[in-house]
Design an enzyme around this catalytic site. Structure first.
Site, short mmCIF file in Angstrom:
data_model
loop_
_atom_site.label_atom_id
_atom_site.label_comp_id
_atom_site.label_asym_id
_atom_site.label_seq_id
_atom_site.Cartn_x
_atom_site.Cartn_y
_atom_site.Cartn_z
CG ASP A 260 -3.62 -11.23 -71.51
OD1 ASP A 260 -3.12 -11.59 -72.37
OD2 ASP A 260 -2.95 -11.03 -70.32
CD GLU A 293 -3.60 -15.57 -73.83
OE1 GLU A 293 -2.50 -15.86 -74.57
OE2 GLU A 293 -3.50 -14.60 -73.23
CG HIS A 381 -0.80 -10.03 -79.43
ND1 HIS A 381 -2.04 -10.38 -79.10
CD2 HIS A 381 -0.14 -10.09 -78.14
CE1 HIS A 381 -2.15 -10.90 -77.93
NE2 HIS A 381 -1.34 -10.57 -77.12
CG ASP A 382 0.75 -13.58 -77.09
OD1 ASP A 382 1.34 -12.63 -76.56
OD2 ASP A 382 -0.01 -13.77 -76.38
N GLY A 385 5.03 -11.47 -82.13
CA GLY A 385 5.76 -10.49 -81.50
C GLY A 385 6.75 -11.09 -80.57
#
Length: 591
Positions: A260, A293, A381-382, A385
């Site tokens: 991440d 990422e 998800h990013d 969300g």
């Protein structure tokens, strides 16, 4: 039988035999450290000059323990392999190395080019054991790898996972370490790889006590969005995270890790050492993949031990063209969007040193890399969300245009990633949720709502208060995928599309991916491009993509080109034109 190479873990408990454990803690700022064995005794630990405290104690698997710092503060083991409950509960001695009998211990993983990723949140599935029941459906669909959002122990029992504070301990609310291994073992038996999202750039805001007894774990001269940066200059700190990566890969048999936000890790040498340690430790012949990422688009890392990077550029320009959204970071993609679409499809990254909207240079050249160095997604998800109401793309985009973009996702040479429920057009939101309490819960709620203050539709406070409270149980429950909806006609159509495209991918694209490279990319008109990639066997993949609302002129495909897929049925396509909201892919086989 399980094949496994040994590695030395510097942090955390070490089982010396069935009844003896070596407990250790790096606490250079503590005057004294004691081991509290719950229900038994408190034992002083021996200090060494380098800040380590240790003791060999007559306790084995299942022992509950804490550390006592300076006879005042009780803390969990920061390298706890399991917790008896939440982060404030006692740590648990776990046999992560040899305590599970693997049914598929000979599994060697799969080559990267075969990867079709599927991102999942364990809590929304009901835990490790409940998630396991869905794996056969994913394998049948054509998914070859699942990717778990972070599972490191976090405060409470509801969280995205990026608030983890005990990175070695699987979240107790999801199940036991043995249940996690069983999930991975079952996946391997179905031919599925399992990836884990890990967070090495910060700790969560609640339950991290490292600053009390190891203040130099952090750099007070460098800040990240989450506070003081982690000090990777220190050997003990590097080992803490490298050992963690090796534990997931070696003891739990994960097939890969997704790191991440490594742009928040300022020490590049740590990343290079981590990759080198992984590749020299993993047993020969086993496929293990390291995925980044990285908002900085450091393409050079993909030549130095890392397999691929999430391609936010690709997502952002496609999202802008599909939805016409221009606020926030989409402002970097709405101007000259078609040229940026062509660059992403023809070279990987859009930003390869160019300035963003803030005038900051971002990225490194990427066109020399294989297209498989990029993980492409339409949702994750990013991107879902972090929307105020967690809307999925099926609720935001024109259906035909979304079908065209889905064809690009699943048939381009880039490695596709799906977000749970995407394949059946799920309309349940995916919201930001936590389970904090007290002042922290208030701060998270207000901070979440203030994030959207710069957006026109949330300019007034009353509107922002409609944004779901992250700590409300309903926010979590509203985010659960509705698996029963897959049978409804509209959802079944999406599922059939994904199944069809993945069947084509595995039959026609995947076998040709070794050696694939970018070839060329041409703008046809607003929102439309013609792209070609050269496969390793000499054949070519041709993409004709039109995300606009009008026909665009199109050079004819070569006579020998075989149509693999057209996203729309056009009864009488106009000669020399590509219809609106349309994707067509052709295979030009080598002669």
């Amino acid at each position: 039988m399980q094949k496994q190479c040994a590695y030395i873990a510097h942090h955390g408990p070490e089982l010396l035999d069935s009844g003896t454990t070596r407990f250790r803690l790096w606490a250079p700022d503590a005057r004294s450290v004691s081991l509290i064995v719950v229900g038994a005794q408190t034992l002083p630990m021996t200090a060494s000059e380098d800040g380590w405290y240790s003791i060999d104690a007559p306790y084995g698997v299942g022992t509950l323990y804490r550390f006592l710092i300076d006879d005042e503060l009780q803390v969990p083991d920061p390298a706890s392999r399991g917790q008896a409950g939440d982060i404030q509960s006692p740590s648990l001695v776990v046999d992560t190395g040899n305590g599970y009998l693997w049914r598929n211990g000979e599994w060697q993983g799969r080559p990267w080019h075969e990867t079709v990723l599927y991102e999942m949140h364990v809590g929304l599935y009901g835990g490790f054991a409940a998630m396991e029941k869905h794996l056969s459906d994913l394998a049948e669909l054509g998914v070859t790898a699942i990717e778990l959002m972070p599972i490191a122990e976090f405060p409470g029992d509801r969280n995205w996972g990026y608030d983890g504070v005990l990175p070695y301990a699987p979240e107790a609310a999801y199940g036991s370490p043995e249940e996690l291994k069983h999930l991975i073992d079952t996946a391997h038996g179905l031919g599925l790889m399992v990836f884990l999202d890990v967070v090495y750039n910060h700790f969560g805001p609640d339950g991290n006590y490292l600053g009390h007894y190891a203040k130099h774990f952090f750099r007070h001269d460098q800040q990240t969005p989450w506070g003081d940066a982690i000090d990777f200059r220190r050997r003990e700190v590097r080992d803490f995270f490298i050992d963690n990566a090796l534990m997931w890969l070696m003891d739990y048999r994960f097939d890969g890790l997704r790191f991440d936000a490594v742009h928040a890790i300022t020490d590049r040498s740590f990343l290079l050492e981590l990759a080198e340690r992984v590749h020299t430790t993993v047993e020969p012949g086993r496929h293990v993949h390291l995925v980044l990422e990285n908002e900085d688009n450091r393409a050079s890392l993909l030549d130095q031990g890392f397999t691929a990077q999430w391609n936010d550029d690709g997502h952002n320009v496609l999202h802008t063209l599909l939805t016409a959204e221009q606020q926030g970071y989409y402002a970097d993609y709405c101007q000259n969007a078609t040229a940026k679409l062509a660059r992403f499809l023809g070279e990987g990254f859009i930003y390869q040193g160019q300035n963003n909207r803030r005038g900051e240079a971002r990225g490194e050249p990427s066109g020399h890399l294989s297209p498989t160095s990029f993980v492409l997604f339409l949702q994750n998800h990013d991107q879902t969300g972090n929307r105020a109401f967690g809307e999925r793309l099926v609720s935001l985009a024109d259906t035909d245009a979304l079908r065209a973009a889905t064809a690009v996702l699943l048939l381009s040479p880039m490695v596709p990633l799906l977000f749970m429920g995407e394949e059946w057009g799920a309309r349940q939101p995916f919201l930001f949720f936590t389970s904090h309490h007290g002042e922290l819960a208030d701060a998270v709620r207000e901070g979440r709502r203030n994030e959207f203050a710069e957006f026109a539709e949330f300019a007034d406070e009353a509107t922002r208060e409609r944004i779901p409270d992250p700590n409300a149980l309903s926010t979590f429950e509203d985010s659960r995928p509705d698996f029963t909806a897959r049978q409804e006609p509209d959802h079944a159509q999406w599922l059939a599309l994904y199944r069809q495209l993945l069947k084509i991918r595995h039959a026609e694209i995947v076998p040709r991916l070794p050696g694939v490279r970018f070839l060329d990319s041409t703008v046809l008109g607003e929102g439309s491009v013609l792209v070609r990639w050269l496969f390793g066997d000499g054949s070519r993949l041709r993409l004709e993509l039109n995300l606009s609302d009008i026909d665009v002129p199109l050079p004819a495909a070569p006579p020998q080109a075989e149509l693999l897929f057209a996203s729309r049925d056009i009864a009488s396509p106009a000669q020399g034109l590509l219809a609106p909201r349309m994707a067509k892919l052709y295979l030009e086989k080598a002669i």
